[in-house]
Design a protein around this motif. Structure first.
Motif, PDB file in Angstrom:
ATOM      1  N   LEU A  10       0.820  -1.216   0.000  1.00  0.00           N
ATOM      2  CA  LEU A  10       0.000   0.000   0.000  1.00  0.00           C
ATOM      3  C   LEU A  10       0.850   1.261   0.000  1.00  0.00           C
ATOM      4  CD1 LEU A  10      -2.858  -1.153   2.399  1.00  0.00           C
ATOM      5  CD2 LEU A  10      -3.008  -0.778  -0.086  1.00  0.00           C
ATOM      6  N   GLU A  11       1.996   1.237   0.691  1.00  0.00           N
ATOM      7  CA  GLU A  11       2.905   2.395   0.686  1.00  0.00           C
ATOM      8  C   GLU A  11       3.410   2.698  -0.716  1.00  0.00           C
ATOM      9  OE1 GLU A  11       6.093   1.814   3.478  1.00  0.00           O
ATOM     10  OE2 GLU A  11       4.713   1.711   5.173  1.00  0.00           O
ATOM     11  N   LYS A  12       3.513   1.676  -1.544  1.00  0.00           N
ATOM     12  CA  LYS A  12       3.975   1.846  -2.926  1.00  0.00           C
ATOM     13  C   LYS A  12       2.810   1.972  -3.903  1.00  0.00           C
ATOM     14  CE  LYS A  12       8.453   1.542  -2.356  1.00  0.00           C
ATOM     15  NZ  LYS A  12       9.383   2.559  -2.818  1.00  0.00           N
ATOM     16  N   GLU A  13       1.597   2.094  -3.342  1.00  0.00           N
ATOM     17  CA  GLU A  13       0.374   2.225  -4.145  1.00  0.00           C
ATOM     18  C   GLU A  13       0.161   1.005  -5.047  1.00  0.00           C
ATOM     19  OE1 GLU A  13       0.535   6.030  -6.087  1.00  0.00           O
ATOM     20  OE2 GLU A  13       0.521   7.105  -4.191  1.00  0.00           O
ATOM     21  N   ILE A  14       0.392  -0.170  -4.470  1.00  0.00           N
ATOM     22  CA  ILE A  14       0.167  -1.436  -5.159  1.00  0.00           C
ATOM     23  C   ILE A  14      -0.978  -2.140  -4.438  1.00  0.00           C
ATOM     24  CG2 ILE A  14       1.153  -3.668  -5.796  1.00  0.00           C
ATOM     25  CD1 ILE A  14       3.945  -2.325  -5.589  1.00  0.00           C
ATOM     26  N   LYS A  15      -1.987  -2.532  -5.192  1.00  0.00           N
ATOM     27  CA  LYS A  15      -3.124  -3.237  -4.605  1.00  0.00           C
ATOM     28  C   LYS A  15      -2.652  -4.604  -4.104  1.00  0.00           C
ATOM     29  CE  LYS A  15      -7.689  -5.019  -5.627  1.00  0.00           C
ATOM     30  NZ  LYS A  15      -8.664  -5.324  -6.668  1.00  0.00           N
ATOM     31  N   PRO A  16      -2.868  -4.915  -2.824  1.00  0.00           N
ATOM     32  CA  PRO A  16      -2.408  -6.193  -2.287  1.00  0.00           C
ATOM     33  C   PRO A  16      -3.323  -7.352  -2.697  1.00  0.00           C
ATOM     34  CG  PRO A  16      -3.069  -4.703  -0.502  1.00  0.00           C
ATOM     35  CD  PRO A  16      -3.383  -4.029  -1.790  1.00  0.00           C
ATOM     36  N   THR A  17      -2.913  -8.095  -3.701  1.00  0.00           N
ATOM     37  CA  THR A  17      -3.621  -9.314  -4.097  1.00  0.00           C
ATOM     38  C   THR A  17      -2.911 -10.505  -3.460  1.00  0.00           C
ATOM     39  OG1 THR A  17      -2.271  -9.674  -6.071  1.00  0.00           O
ATOM     40  CG2 THR A  17      -4.239  -8.289  -6.326  1.00  0.00           C
ATOM     41  N   ALA A  18      -3.531 -11.643  -3.484  1.00  0.00           N
ATOM     42  CA  ALA A  18      -2.940 -12.842  -2.885  1.00  0.00           C
ATOM     43  C   ALA A  18      -1.584 -13.150  -3.518  1.00  0.00           C
ATOM     44  CB  ALA A  18      -3.884 -14.030  -3.028  1.00  0.00           C
ATOM     45  N   MET A  19      -1.488 -13.109  -4.837  1.00  0.00           N
ATOM     46  CA  MET A  19      -0.230 -13.432  -5.514  1.00  0.00           C
ATOM     47  C   MET A  19       0.846 -12.399  -5.206  1.00  0.00           C
ATOM     48  SD  MET A  19       1.660 -15.389  -7.193  1.00  0.00           S
ATOM     49  CE  MET A  19       0.524 -16.638  -7.726  1.00  0.00           C
ATOM     50  N   ARG A  20       0.482 -11.140  -5.190  1.00  0.00           N
ATOM     51  CA  ARG A  20       1.460 -10.092  -4.876  1.00  0.00           C
ATOM     52  C   ARG A  20       2.005 -10.262  -3.461  1.00  0.00           C
ATOM     53  NH1 ARG A  20      -1.768  -5.045  -7.702  1.00  0.00           N
ATOM     54  NH2 ARG A  20      -1.208  -5.600  -9.836  1.00  0.00           N
ATOM     55  N   PHE A  26       8.120 -13.944  -0.583  1.00  0.00           N
ATOM     56  CA  PHE A  26       9.226 -14.733  -1.129  1.00  0.00           C
ATOM     57  C   PHE A  26      10.456 -13.857  -1.367  1.00  0.00           C
ATOM     58  CE2 PHE A  26      11.583 -16.381  -4.801  1.00  0.00           C
ATOM     59  CZ  PHE A  26      11.911 -17.643  -4.329  1.00  0.00           C
ATOM     60  N   LEU A  27      10.268 -12.703  -2.000  1.00  0.00           N
ATOM     61  CA  LEU A  27      11.389 -11.810  -2.300  1.00  0.00           C
ATOM     62  C   LEU A  27      12.065 -11.314  -1.021  1.00  0.00           C
ATOM     63  CD1 LEU A  27       9.883  -9.714  -5.226  1.00  0.00           C
ATOM     64  CD2 LEU A  27      11.681 -11.441  -5.392  1.00  0.00           C
ATOM     65  N   THR A  54       3.526  -9.356 -11.940  1.00  0.00           N
ATOM     66  CA  THR A  54       3.749  -8.963 -10.543  1.00  0.00           C
ATOM     67  C   THR A  54       5.123  -8.310 -10.399  1.00  0.00           C
ATOM     68  OG1 THR A  54       2.287 -10.700  -9.714  1.00  0.00           O
ATOM     69  CG2 THR A  54       3.922  -9.819  -8.172  1.00  0.00           C
ATOM     70  N   LEU A  55       6.147  -8.942 -10.964  1.00  0.00           N
ATOM     71  CA  LEU A  55       7.494  -8.368 -10.910  1.00  0.00           C
ATOM     72  C   LEU A  55       7.548  -7.004 -11.595  1.00  0.00           C
ATOM     73  CD1 LEU A  55       9.712 -11.490 -11.634  1.00  0.00           C
ATOM     74  CD2 LEU A  55       9.557 -10.219  -9.487  1.00  0.00           C
ATOM     75  N   LYS A  56       6.919  -6.888 -12.754  1.00  0.00           N
ATOM     76  CA  LYS A  56       6.932  -5.618 -13.493  1.00  0.00           C
ATOM     77  C   LYS A  56       6.190  -4.532 -12.717  1.00  0.00           C
ATOM     78  CE  LYS A  56       9.132  -5.296 -16.617  1.00  0.00           C
ATOM     79  NZ  LYS A  56      10.602  -5.102 -16.549  1.00  0.00           N
ATOM     80  N   THR A  57       5.088  -4.872 -12.086  1.00  0.00           N
ATOM     81  CA  THR A  57       4.366  -3.901 -11.254  1.00  0.00           C
ATOM     82  C   THR A  57       5.247  -3.453 -10.097  1.00  0.00           C
ATOM     83  OG1 THR A  57       2.204  -4.819 -11.828  1.00  0.00           O
ATOM     84  CG2 THR A  57       2.333  -3.540  -9.781  1.00  0.00           C
ATOM     85  N   PHE A  58       5.885  -4.405  -9.439  1.00  0.00           N
ATOM     86  CA  PHE A  58       6.782  -4.074  -8.336  1.00  0.00           C
ATOM     87  C   PHE A  58       7.911  -3.164  -8.813  1.00  0.00           C
ATOM     88  CE2 PHE A  58       6.034  -8.016  -5.383  1.00  0.00           C
ATOM     89  CZ  PHE A  58       4.710  -7.661  -5.241  1.00  0.00           C
ATOM     90  N   GLU A  59       8.432  -3.444 -10.002  1.00  0.00           N
ATOM     91  CA  GLU A  59       9.529  -2.629 -10.530  1.00  0.00           C
ATOM     92  C   GLU A  59       9.047  -1.220 -10.877  1.00  0.00           C
ATOM     93  OE1 GLU A  59      13.201  -3.090 -13.664  1.00  0.00           O
ATOM     94  OE2 GLU A  59      11.315  -4.067 -14.179  1.00  0.00           O
ATOM     95  N   GLU A  60       7.913  -1.112 -11.532  1.00  0.00           N
ATOM     96  CA  GLU A  60       7.374   0.196 -11.912  1.00  0.00           C
ATOM     97  C   GLU A  60       7.079   1.064 -10.691  1.00  0.00           C
ATOM     98  OE1 GLU A  60       3.946  -0.824 -14.261  1.00  0.00           O
ATOM     99  OE2 GLU A  60       5.192  -1.587 -15.912  1.00  0.00           O
ATOM    100  N   LYS A  61       6.692   0.446  -9.602  1.00  0.00           N
ATOM    101  CA  LYS A  61       6.349   1.182  -8.378  1.00  0.00           C
ATOM    102  C   LYS A  61       7.542   1.376  -7.449  1.00  0.00           C
ATOM    103  CE  LYS A  61       1.926   1.674  -9.171  1.00  0.00           C
ATOM    104  NZ  LYS A  61       1.220   2.951  -9.135  1.00  0.00           N
TER     105      LYS A  61
END
Length: 136
Positions: A10-20, A26-27, A54-61
């Protein structure tokens, strides 16, 4: 723990889904950078496309940064707290020729390189290759 993971996303403005949440957990547990193939092995029942997105979203944010370590496979590592993954915040990476692991060296910053006029920097990558402490 789940609330902590939710807050990180949420701090990175990423919606927390189960996979994320699973991928983030894991990371965070890894000592080295991981590739998409590493994630696939860890989540063998998951869809490759979902893991990649998921990785690309994490990278973009700005939650992870990608590393081209010369193996032909992009690896990903969690960004340090406060890091914006901008070129001025980039650090050196170490690739072990023996164990094939890629390790972030956050205390070793890549220096600012003066470029000629009209040149625009888009990315920097510095990988030191050798043998890590575990393999020495």
């Amino acid at each position: 723990m789940l609330q902590k993971l939710d807050n990180i996303l949420l701090e990175k403005e990423i919606k927390p889904t189960a996979m994320r949440l699973l991928v983030l957990d894991f990371l965070l547990s890894q000592q080295t950078a991981v590739s998409l193939s590493d994630l696939e092995a860890a989540f063998y029942r998951s869809d490759r496309i979902t893991l990649y997105r998921t990785l690309k979203t994490f990278e973009e944010k700005g939650l992870v940064h990608s590393i081209m370590d010369g193996t032909g496979s992009v690896k990903y590592a969690i960004c340090e707290e406060g890091c914006e993954c901008a070129p001025e915040d980039m650090h050196v990476h170490f690739f072990c020729n023996k164990c094939q692991e890629t390790i972030c060296l956050p205390k070793s910053r890549i220096p600012k390189i003066p470029l000629p006029d009209n040149f625009k920097q888009e990315e920097i990558n510095l990988v030191i290759k050798g043998t890590c402490g575990n393999c020495s």
